[in-house]
Scaffold this active site. Structure first.
Site, PDB file in Angstrom:
ATOM      1  N   ASN A  57      30.765  36.807  42.452  1.00 41.88           N
ATOM      2  CA  ASN A  57      31.217  37.424  43.896  1.00 41.88           C
ATOM      3  C   ASN A  57      30.185  38.516  44.715  1.00 41.88           C
ATOM      4  O   ASN A  57      30.680  39.610  43.930  1.00 41.88           O
ATOM      5  CB  ASN A  57      32.484  37.222  44.699  1.00 41.88           C
ATOM      6  CG  ASN A  57      32.294  37.728  46.253  1.00 41.88           C
ATOM      7  OD1 ASN A  57      31.660  37.755  47.383  1.00 41.88           O
ATOM      8  ND2 ASN A  57      33.704  38.026  47.068  1.00 41.88           N
TER       9      ASN A  57
ATOM     10  N   LYS B  90      28.869  39.602  46.382  1.00 35.53           N
ATOM     11  CA  LYS B  90      29.347  40.629  48.365  1.00 35.53           C
ATOM     12  C   LYS B  90      27.783  41.020  48.451  1.00 35.53           C
ATOM     13  O   LYS B  90      26.745  39.663  48.510  1.00 35.53           O
ATOM     14  CB  LYS B  90      30.075  42.105  47.964  1.00 35.53           C
ATOM     15  CG  LYS B  90      31.135  41.024  47.209  1.00 35.53           C
ATOM     16  CD  LYS B  90      32.313  42.673  47.706  1.00 35.53           C
ATOM     17  CE  LYS B  90      33.562  41.714  45.770  1.00 35.53           C
ATOM     18  NZ  LYS B  90      34.916  42.278  46.382  1.00 35.53           N
TER      19      LYS B  90
ATOM     20  N   HIS C  98      37.534  35.126  52.364  1.00 34.46           N
ATOM     21  CA  HIS C  98      37.709  36.639  51.282  1.00 34.46           C
ATOM     22  C   HIS C  98      38.708  37.369  52.307  1.00 34.46           C
ATOM     23  O   HIS C  98      38.043  37.869  53.558  1.00 34.46           O
ATOM     24  CB  HIS C  98      36.174  36.690  50.562  1.00 34.46           C
ATOM     25  CG  HIS C  98      36.278  38.271  49.605  1.00 34.46           C
ATOM     26  ND1 HIS C  98      36.533  39.194  50.126  1.00 34.46           N
ATOM     27  CD2 HIS C  98      36.287  37.671  48.583  1.00 34.46           C
ATOM     28  CE1 HIS C  98      36.494  39.828  49.397  1.00 34.46           C
ATOM     29  NE2 HIS C  98      36.429  39.114  47.918  1.00 34.46           N
TER      30      HIS C  98
ATOM     31  N   GLU D  51      37.393  40.546  52.445  1.00 31.63           N
ATOM     32  CA  GLU D  51      37.202  41.124  53.328  1.00 31.63           C
ATOM     33  C   GLU D  51      36.367  40.751  54.193  1.00 31.63           C
ATOM     34  O   GLU D  51      36.360  41.413  54.617  1.00 31.63           O
ATOM     35  CB  GLU D  51      35.889  42.163  52.055  1.00 31.63           C
ATOM     36  CG  GLU D  51      36.032  42.927  51.375  1.00 31.63           C
ATOM     37  CD  GLU D  51      35.429  42.972  49.785  1.00 31.63           C
ATOM     38  OE1 GLU D  51      34.402  42.088  49.852  1.00 31.63           O
ATOM     39  OE2 GLU D  51      35.689  43.436  48.803  1.00 31.63           O
TER      40      GLU D  51
ATOM     41  N   GLU E 171      43.626  36.768  45.271  1.00 32.37           N
ATOM     42  CA  GLU E 171      43.099  38.159  45.016  1.00 32.37           C
ATOM     43  C   GLU E 171      43.642  38.963  45.581  1.00 32.37           C
ATOM     44  O   GLU E 171      43.830  39.352  46.757  1.00 32.37           O
ATOM     45  CB  GLU E 171      42.049  38.151  45.574  1.00 32.37           C
ATOM     46  CG  GLU E 171      40.378  37.059  45.096  1.00 32.37           C
ATOM     47  CD  GLU E 171      39.249  37.365  45.077  1.00 32.37           C
ATOM     48  OE1 GLU E 171      38.333  37.767  44.266  1.00 32.37           O
ATOM     49  OE2 GLU E 171      38.382  38.228  46.025  1.00 32.37           O
TER      50      GLU E 171
ATOM     51  N   GLY F 201      37.744  45.462  43.518  1.00 30.60           N
ATOM     52  CA  GLY F 201      36.787  46.834  43.699  1.00 30.60           C
ATOM     53  C   GLY F 201      38.262  48.114  43.221  1.00 30.60           C
ATOM     54  O   GLY F 201      37.324  49.465  43.374  1.00 30.60           O
TER      55      GLY F 201
ATOM     56  N   SER G  17      39.105  43.275  40.153  1.00 27.71           N
ATOM     57  CA  SER G  17      39.305  43.387  38.795  1.00 27.71           C
ATOM     58  C   SER G  17      38.767  43.078  36.983  1.00 27.71           C
ATOM     59  O   SER G  17      39.675  43.476  35.894  1.00 27.71           O
ATOM     60  CB  SER G  17      40.303  45.203  38.882  1.00 27.71           C
ATOM     61  OG  SER G  17      39.508  45.562  40.661  1.00 27.71           O
TER      62      SER G  17
ATOM     63  N   GLY H 236      32.755  42.985  41.239  1.00 28.15           N
ATOM     64  CA  GLY H 236      31.568  43.933  40.450  1.00 28.15           C
ATOM     65  C   GLY H 236      31.226  43.815  38.948  1.00 28.15           C
ATOM     66  O   GLY H 236      29.522  43.940  38.911  1.00 28.15           O
TER      67      GLY H 236
HETATM   68  P1  13P Z   1      36.196  42.959  42.337  1.00 31.62           P
HETATM   69  O1  13P Z   1      35.684  42.285  40.945  1.00 31.62           O
HETATM   70  O2  13P Z   1      35.597  43.975  42.531  1.00 31.62           O
HETATM   71  O3  13P Z   1      37.708  43.815  42.152  1.00 31.62           O
HETATM   72  O4  13P Z   1      36.329  41.797  43.455  1.00 31.62           O
HETATM   73  C1  13P Z   1      36.925  40.856  43.217  1.00 31.62           C
HETATM   74  C2  13P Z   1      36.637  39.824  44.595  1.00 31.62           C
HETATM   75  O5  13P Z   1      36.485  40.245  45.563  1.00 31.62           O
HETATM   76  C3  13P Z   1      35.697  39.639  44.163  1.00 31.62           C
HETATM   77  O6  13P Z   1      36.284  38.004  45.830  1.00 31.62           O
END
Ligand code: 13P
Length: 249
Positions: A10, A12, A95, A97, A167, A173, A213, A235
């Site tokens: 992802n 983002k 998601h 976010e 998640e 993150g 993560s 990430g």
């Molecule tokens: P990270 O892998 O950066 O923690 O993000 C996870 C995520 O939100 C994937 O959708």
């Protein structure tokens, strides 16, 4: 039959179209794995150049969001038809976010899931608890509620093809991965919940990812768990480390 792993990035709000092409060129030799589905979910403006850059590889290009209406006066939104026309097969829905910053709810997630299926798209349906919810011991209750509403009016055949991404918000993150036991516990509970809504066959077929993560060093342990069918990676999907995650064994 063993479920096929699905490992998705992802991106983002990262990568311009030019950067997207360069990243795919860099990662494509590293993410070859015949035994898993590999998906790069990219910003909408990157979809077409990414599709071009990934042509002839095992990389599927996915979207990070879509709207639940067919078309019309919804400034700034992307319709399912636009995604399908661009060659997209997977779309992330709900998601955390999007729930936090763009006011998405379990109800809008459900509308998007239904619309995605109507157009033959495979939704990657996100769920996850906050740190407070975990500390209060209501993680499983919360996740079951998210799942039950997300799957309202979804048929068993559609559910079999769906992907769920568990998640935990506190792990996104933050570099603070859930332990493989914590992740497995919730993914197993999600499978039980799907079995209650539908039946055993649907619960066995649906693929459940862990996200939060994930990196090249922890992927193997997470993906070895019986109810974890891959990952949704933020990430680390923007780096060569994603190759290690895809080839976690
Ligand atoms: P990270 O892998 O950066 O923690 O993000 C996870 C995520 O939100 C994937 O959708």
């Amino acid at each position: 039959m063993a479920r096929r792993k699905i490992i998705a990035g992802n991106w983002k709000m990262n990568m311009t179209p030019t950067e997207a092409v360069a990243l795919i060129e860099e990662l494509k030799p590293l993410v070859v794995n015949e035994e898993a589905d590999v998906v790069f979910c990219v910003p909408a403006i990157d979809i077409i150049p990414a599709m071009e850059a990934a042509r002839g590889t095992n990389i599927h290009i996915g979207a990070e969001n879509m709207y639940f209406e067919e078309k019309g006066a919804y400034t700034g939104e992307i319709s399912p038809k636009m995604l399908v026309d661009a060659g997209v097969k997977y779309v992330i829905i709900g998601h955390s976010e999007r729930r936090e910053y763009f006011a998405e709810t379990d109800e809008t997630v459900n509308k998007k899931v239904l619309k995605a299926f109507e157009h033959g798209l495979t939704p990657i349906i996100c769920c996850g608890e906050s740190l407070t919810q975990r500390e209060q011991g209501i993680t499983i209750d919360w996740i079951r509620q998210q799942i039950k509403i997300a799957f309202l009016n979804v048929t068993a055949d559609q559910a079999k093809a769906a992907v769920i991404a568990y998640e935990p918000i506190w792990a996104i993150g933050t570099g603070k991965t859930a332990t493989s036991d914590q992740a497995e516990e919730v993914c197993a509970a999600i499978r039980v919940c799907i079995g209650e809504i539908y039946d055993e066959a649907t619960a066995e077929a649906i693929r459940i990812q862990y996200g939060g993560s994930v990196n090249g060093a922890n992927a193997a342990e997470l993906f070895a768990k019986p109810n974890i069918d891959g990952g949704l990676v933020g990430g680390a999907s923007l780096k060569p480390d994603f190759g290690k995650i895809v080839n976690y064994k």
